[in-house]
Write an enzyme that holds these catalytic residues in place. Structure first.
Site, mmCIF file in Angstrom:
data_model
loop_
_atom_site.group_PDB
_atom_site.id
_atom_site.type_symbol
_atom_site.label_atom_id
_atom_site.label_comp_id
_atom_site.label_asym_id
_atom_site.label_seq_id
_atom_site.Cartn_x
_atom_site.Cartn_y
_atom_site.Cartn_z
ATOM 1 C CG HIS A 158 -8.743 2.606 1.411
ATOM 2 N ND1 HIS A 158 -8.290 3.856 1.022
ATOM 3 C CD2 HIS A 158 -7.761 2.066 2.182
ATOM 4 C CE1 HIS A 158 -7.089 4.054 1.534
ATOM 5 N NE2 HIS A 158 -6.748 2.988 2.227
ATOM 6 C CG ASP A 204 -7.192 -0.690 5.475
ATOM 7 O OD1 ASP A 204 -6.061 -1.189 5.362
ATOM 8 O OD2 ASP A 204 -7.379 0.536 5.660
ATOM 9 C CG HIS A 221 0.644 4.233 4.949
ATOM 10 N ND1 HIS A 221 1.250 3.090 4.477
ATOM 11 C CD2 HIS A 221 -0.680 4.088 4.675
ATOM 12 C CE1 HIS A 221 0.342 2.299 3.942
ATOM 13 N NE2 HIS A 221 -0.846 2.886 4.055
ATOM 14 C CG HIS A 272 -12.612 2.895 7.167
ATOM 15 N ND1 HIS A 272 -12.600 2.026 8.230
ATOM 16 C CD2 HIS A 272 -11.318 3.216 6.919
ATOM 17 C CE1 HIS A 272 -11.344 1.824 8.609
ATOM 18 N NE2 HIS A 272 -10.551 2.537 7.835
ATOM 19 C CG ASP A 278 -15.296 -0.049 8.948
ATOM 20 O OD1 ASP A 278 -15.770 0.832 8.204
ATOM 21 O OD2 ASP A 278 -14.248 0.110 9.616
ATOM 22 N NE ARG A 325 -17.432 25.952 -8.236
ATOM 23 C CZ ARG A 325 -18.476 26.309 -7.483
ATOM 24 N NH1 ARG A 325 -19.706 26.194 -7.967
ATOM 25 N NH2 ARG A 325 -18.300 26.761 -6.261
ATOM 26 C CD GLU A 345 -3.007 0.949 2.255
ATOM 27 O OE1 GLU A 345 -4.006 1.691 2.191
ATOM 28 O OE2 GLU A 345 -2.823 0.128 3.183
ATOM 29 C CG HIS A 396 -3.117 6.210 1.007
ATOM 30 N ND1 HIS A 396 -3.286 6.620 2.313
ATOM 31 C CD2 HIS A 396 -3.459 4.896 0.974
ATOM 32 C CE1 HIS A 396 -3.699 5.593 3.048
ATOM 33 N NE2 HIS A 396 -3.819 4.532 2.262
#
Length: 382
Positions: free
Chosen positions: A213, A271, A138, A248, A245, A224, A126, A192
């Site tokens: 995700h 995840d 992270h 999230h 879940d 816009r 990831e 990410h």
């Protein structure tokens, strides 16, 4: 491993073509036949009209049962696999998070051994080629720009088992890395990221086929400035991961994903982290401290959501609660993720395929798990 032939009768079998009502024959760990009416001679088991589905496939999971894939500990990985298998997840792709180049190579090599031993279906990285502003759980100090030389080193260490990487399309070198991954048969995922709508489409044109995700750790949707969310939901080339879940992603936003992308492009993932199955307390994800309270995992340092603590069958039940048809919810956790990552032996009930099966009760709970034709003794009611 050979097992006594067995026919499951009075079954509603979820296949790629819909629900097959009748019987399913299992021989030598594989599905030997599907039929209606009276099956041939041999041992039979009446499942009482229950649903029989493929074993589930989690392609984005970082740990469980007190262990994490980045620890690269063989016994710990086996515990993660066993924990998930008892729950009904028969195929796992081991997920890594951002780490130093040296640690990443060590982790990839260790997980490759476990892939070759048949414990894992592949390896997923990831990080570290993701945006600092959208790093989530992270460590931002371990992130770096996409580097094809480092990617090549992963491939060598992974010995053909690296299945997917996540890349932020706006980073320097991202499109080159996506093209390199595609040429090597590795799935490139967009995630990410602070990418614009146009940058995301450029990544898809370069070969990205998965969205990591959706909603989470992404530039938000704006009328816009539609960003990556609109790009991936609207492009038929992309399979969209969804962490269902109910932490999230709000159920209303999750329903929008199914409506916009269609069930054939939604891949339910967990995840999940090491705390899954253990309850509240303090844990680690990579080198970061995580506190779990009421099943919700957040970083101690800044309160950011840090992985989930569910196992994949819960995501299926949550999808059904949204109004997603049962067959579509099951496929979103089995054949869709398997197809997205090219896992040909997983996520489907078909003649000649592995007998990795679940038997579900009316409330969608897993009553029995079969792996390679053998019932899991910790789960099966039969």
């Amino acid at each position: 491993m050979a097992h006594t032939p067995l026919t499951l009768t009075d079954a509603r079998v979820v296949t790629a073509d819909g629900v097959h009502e009748g019987w399913l024959r299992i021989e030598n760990g594989r599905v030997a036949a599907l039929g209606t009416g009276q099956p041939g001679p041999g041992d039979r088991l009446d499942v009482g009209g229950r649903l029989v589905t493929p074993g589930l496939v989690d392609t984005h999971v970082h740990g469980g049962a007190g262990h994490a894939f980045p620890e690269a500990d063989p016994e710990g990985v086996r515990e993660i696999v066993a924990f998930n298998r008892r729950a009904g997840v028969t195929s796992l792709v081991g997920g890594l998070v951002a780490a130093t180049p040296e640690s990443t190579l060590r982790q990839v090599a260790a997980l490759a051994d476990l892939c070759e031993a048949g414990e894992l279906a592949g390896i997923y990285l990831e990080g570290p080629f993701i945006a600092r502003s959208k790093c989530g759980a992270h460590d931002p100090d371990l992130l770096r720009d996409p580097d094809t030389a480092e990617f090549d080193a992963w491939l060598k260490a992974g010995r053909g088992h690296v299945r997917m990487i996540t890349v932020a399309p706006e980073l320097p070198g991202a499109l080159d890395l996506i093209r390199a991954a595609r040429s090597c048969g590795v799935v490139a995922a967009v995630g990410h990221t602070e990418a614009t709508f146009e940058q995301t489409l450029a990544a898809i044109d370069a070969g990205a086929t998965v969205a990591t995700h959706v909603y989470n750790a992404m530039r938000p949707l704006n009328h816009r400035d539609p960003g990556p969310i609109a790009a991936v939901l609207g492009d038929e080339r992309v399979t969209v991961e969804l962490i269902l879940d109910n932490v999230h992603v709000h159920p209303g936003a999750a329903r929008l994903v199914f409506d916009a992308a269609g069930p054939g492009r939604v891949s339910l993932v967990t995840d999940a982290m090491s705390a899954t199955g253990l309850g509240d307390g303090e844990y680690t994800l990579g080198d970061l401290r995580v506190r779990v309270r009421d099943g919700e995992a957040r970083l101690v340092e800044n309160g950011a959501i840090a992985s989930s603590t569910i196992v994949l069958p819960q995501a299926v039940r949550n999808a059904v609660a949204l109004g997603v048809p049962v067959t579509d919810a099951v496929r979103s956790a089995s054949s869709v993720p398997a197809a997205a990552l090219g896992l040909e032996a997983a996520g489907r009930v078909e003649v000649g395929g592995h007998a990795d099966l679940l038997v579900l009760d009316d409330d969608m709970t897993v009553s029995s798990v079969m792996f390679r034709g053998a019932w899991n003794s910790d789960t099966s009611v039969f």
